[in-house]
Design a protein around this motif. Structure first.
Motif, mmCIF file in Angstrom:
data_model
loop_
_atom_site.group_PDB
_atom_site.id
_atom_site.type_symbol
_atom_site.label_atom_id
_atom_site.label_comp_id
_atom_site.label_asym_id
_atom_site.label_seq_id
_atom_site.Cartn_x
_atom_site.Cartn_y
_atom_site.Cartn_z
ATOM 1 N N ALA A 12 0.826 -1.203 0.000
ATOM 2 C CA ALA A 12 0.000 0.000 0.000
ATOM 3 C C ALA A 12 0.863 1.255 0.000
ATOM 4 O O ALA A 12 0.384 2.338 0.301
ATOM 5 N N GLY A 13 2.148 1.092 -0.313
ATOM 6 C CA GLY A 13 3.034 2.248 -0.418
ATOM 7 C C GLY A 13 3.631 2.739 0.883
ATOM 8 O O GLY A 13 4.290 3.774 0.903
ATOM 9 N N CYS A 14 3.453 2.006 1.966
ATOM 10 C CA CYS A 14 3.982 2.437 3.263
ATOM 11 C C CYS A 14 5.468 2.059 3.385
ATOM 12 O O CYS A 14 5.970 1.256 2.600
ATOM 13 N N PRO A 15 6.182 2.619 4.363
ATOM 14 C CA PRO A 15 7.597 2.275 4.537
ATOM 15 C C PRO A 15 7.825 0.781 4.768
ATOM 16 O O PRO A 15 8.784 0.214 4.244
ATOM 17 N N ALA A 16 6.968 0.120 5.531
ATOM 18 C CA ALA A 16 7.114 -1.325 5.748
ATOM 19 C C ALA A 16 6.946 -2.081 4.432
ATOM 20 O O ALA A 16 7.628 -3.084 4.193
ATOM 21 N N CYS A 17 6.051 -1.608 3.584
ATOM 22 C CA CYS A 17 5.855 -2.232 2.268
ATOM 23 C C CYS A 17 7.110 -2.084 1.420
ATOM 24 O O CYS A 17 7.534 -3.039 0.747
ATOM 25 N N GLU A 18 7.712 -0.913 1.440
ATOM 26 C CA GLU A 18 8.928 -0.690 0.661
ATOM 27 C C GLU A 18 10.061 -1.595 1.141
ATOM 28 O O GLU A 18 10.832 -2.120 0.333
ATOM 29 N N ALA A 22 11.986 -4.523 -1.089
ATOM 30 C CA ALA A 22 13.447 -4.627 -1.159
ATOM 31 C C ALA A 22 13.915 -6.014 -0.716
ATOM 32 O O ALA A 22 14.795 -6.604 -1.341
ATOM 33 N N LEU A 23 13.323 -6.561 0.352
ATOM 34 C CA LEU A 23 13.672 -7.888 0.843
ATOM 35 C C LEU A 23 13.395 -8.952 -0.218
ATOM 36 O O LEU A 23 14.247 -9.783 -0.520
ATOM 37 N N VAL A 24 12.201 -8.904 -0.806
ATOM 38 C CA VAL A 24 11.832 -9.885 -1.822
ATOM 39 C C VAL A 24 12.757 -9.774 -3.026
ATOM 40 O O VAL A 24 13.246 -10.786 -3.539
ATOM 41 N N GLU A 33 9.623 -14.873 -10.458
ATOM 42 C CA GLU A 33 8.931 -13.813 -11.198
ATOM 43 C C GLU A 33 8.195 -12.981 -10.155
ATOM 44 O O GLU A 33 7.197 -13.416 -9.583
ATOM 45 N N VAL A 34 8.713 -11.787 -9.871
ATOM 46 C CA VAL A 34 8.178 -10.938 -8.810
ATOM 47 C C VAL A 34 7.197 -9.925 -9.397
ATOM 48 O O VAL A 34 7.501 -9.238 -10.365
ATOM 49 N N GLU A 35 6.020 -9.852 -8.779
ATOM 50 C CA GLU A 35 5.005 -8.876 -9.178
ATOM 51 C C GLU A 35 4.602 -8.077 -7.940
ATOM 52 O O GLU A 35 4.284 -8.649 -6.901
ATOM 53 N N ILE A 36 4.629 -6.755 -8.064
ATOM 54 C CA ILE A 36 4.229 -5.869 -6.971
ATOM 55 C C ILE A 36 2.803 -5.416 -7.248
ATOM 56 O O ILE A 36 2.507 -4.903 -8.330
ATOM 57 N N LEU A 37 1.925 -5.607 -6.274
ATOM 58 C CA LEU A 37 0.512 -5.264 -6.444
ATOM 59 C C LEU A 37 0.111 -4.178 -5.454
ATOM 60 O O LEU A 37 0.292 -4.345 -4.242
ATOM 61 N N ASP A 38 -0.444 -3.101 -5.963
ATOM 62 C CA ASP A 38 -0.867 -1.958 -5.153
ATOM 63 C C ASP A 38 -2.303 -2.183 -4.689
ATOM 64 O O ASP A 38 -3.220 -2.239 -5.507
ATOM 65 N N MET A 39 -2.492 -2.310 -3.384
ATOM 66 C CA MET A 39 -3.820 -2.575 -2.826
ATOM 67 C C MET A 39 -4.805 -1.431 -3.052
ATOM 68 O O MET A 39 -5.997 -1.605 -2.818
ATOM 69 N N SER A 70 0.498 -14.336 7.442
ATOM 70 C CA SER A 70 -0.842 -14.516 7.979
ATOM 71 C C SER A 70 -0.916 -14.139 9.457
ATOM 72 O O SER A 70 -1.980 -13.802 9.947
ATOM 73 N N ALA A 71 0.207 -14.170 10.162
ATOM 74 C CA ALA A 71 0.193 -13.877 11.585
ATOM 75 C C ALA A 71 1.010 -12.644 11.955
ATOM 76 O O ALA A 71 0.747 -11.999 12.943
ATOM 77 N N GLN A 72 1.999 -12.315 11.139
ATOM 78 C CA GLN A 72 2.892 -11.192 11.419
ATOM 79 C C GLN A 72 3.367 -10.631 10.091
ATOM 80 O O GLN A 72 2.829 -10.980 9.064
ATOM 81 N N GLY A 73 4.372 -9.817 10.132
ATOM 82 C CA GLY A 73 4.918 -9.267 8.901
ATOM 83 C C GLY A 73 5.852 -10.244 8.216
ATOM 84 O O GLY A 73 6.246 -11.251 8.793
ATOM 85 N N PRO A 74 6.216 -9.961 6.967
ATOM 86 C CA PRO A 74 7.127 -10.826 6.226
ATOM 87 C C PRO A 74 8.448 -11.022 6.967
ATOM 88 O O PRO A 74 8.976 -10.107 7.583
ATOM 89 N N ASP A 75 8.958 -12.238 6.908
ATOM 90 C CA ASP A 75 10.174 -12.628 7.608
ATOM 91 C C ASP A 75 11.085 -13.342 6.618
ATOM 92 O O ASP A 75 10.637 -14.237 5.890
ATOM 93 N N GLU A 76 12.356 -12.955 6.575
ATOM 94 C CA GLU A 76 13.293 -13.497 5.588
ATOM 95 C C GLU A 76 13.377 -15.019 5.624
ATOM 96 O O GLU A 76 13.252 -15.685 4.600
ATOM 97 N N LYS A 77 13.561 -15.601 6.789
ATOM 98 C CA LYS A 77 13.709 -17.058 6.886
ATOM 99 C C LYS A 77 12.430 -17.777 6.463
ATOM 100 O O LYS A 77 12.481 -18.800 5.786
ATOM 101 N N ALA A 78 11.276 -17.253 6.847
ATOM 102 C CA ALA A 78 10.005 -17.884 6.473
ATOM 103 C C ALA A 78 9.775 -17.793 4.966
ATOM 104 O O ALA A 78 9.277 -18.738 4.356
ATOM 105 N N LEU A 79 10.138 -16.660 4.360
ATOM 106 C CA LEU A 79 9.976 -16.516 2.914
ATOM 107 C C LEU A 79 10.891 -17.479 2.170
ATOM 108 O O LEU A 79 10.494 -18.097 1.179
ATOM 109 N N GLN A 80 12.112 -17.642 2.657
ATOM 110 C CA GLN A 80 13.027 -18.593 2.034
ATOM 111 C C GLN A 80 12.507 -20.023 2.193
ATOM 112 O O GLN A 80 12.589 -20.827 1.267
ATOM 113 N N ALA A 81 11.955 -20.336 3.354
ATOM 114 C CA ALA A 81 11.399 -21.672 3.589
ATOM 115 C C ALA A 81 10.219 -21.937 2.651
ATOM 116 O O ALA A 81 9.973 -23.081 2.262
ATOM 117 N N ALA A 82 9.508 -20.876 2.253
ATOM 118 C CA ALA A 82 8.376 -21.017 1.332
ATOM 119 C C ALA A 82 8.824 -21.113 -0.116
ATOM 120 O O ALA A 82 8.005 -21.306 -1.011
#
Length: 91
Positions: A12-18, A22-24, A33-39, A70-82
């Motif tokens: 949604a364009g917030c600092p946490a989103c940015e 960057a992390l992704v 194939e990364v796609e950024i979607l604006d809510m 689903s429970a918290q914000g994006p996490d590097e280790k969890a994203l890699q595990a996915a």
């Protein structure tokens, strides 16, 4: 032949989103194939609802909401595990 892993980042364009974008982008590999979607866009909001996205930022990998989103914000280790940053192979 390797297939592409589809990564969708709902923002949604917030600092946490940015930070999440960057992390992704940092973790993504050539098979991602990364796609950024604006809510703020109705199409993105509709797709987010289909995935069960209830907060931003959220990351969906191959059609599945990453567990960390689903429970918290994006996490590097969890994203890699996915699978983020790992080549997708076809069976």
């Amino acid at each position: 032949m390797n297939a592409k892993r589809k990564i969708e980042v709902f923002t949604a364009g917030c600092p946490a989103c940015e930070e999440t974008i960057a992390l992704v982008n940092r973790l993504a590999c050539p098979s991602c194939e990364v796609e950024i979607l604006d809510m703020h866009q109705p199409e993105a909001a509709s797709r987010a609802k289909e995935y069960g996205v209830s907060r931003v930022p959220s990351v969906v990998i191959n059609g599945k909401l990453a567990d960390c989103c689903s429970a918290q914000g994006p996490d590097e280790k969890a994203l890699q595990a996915a699978g983020l940053g790992q080549p997708q192979t076809t069976a």
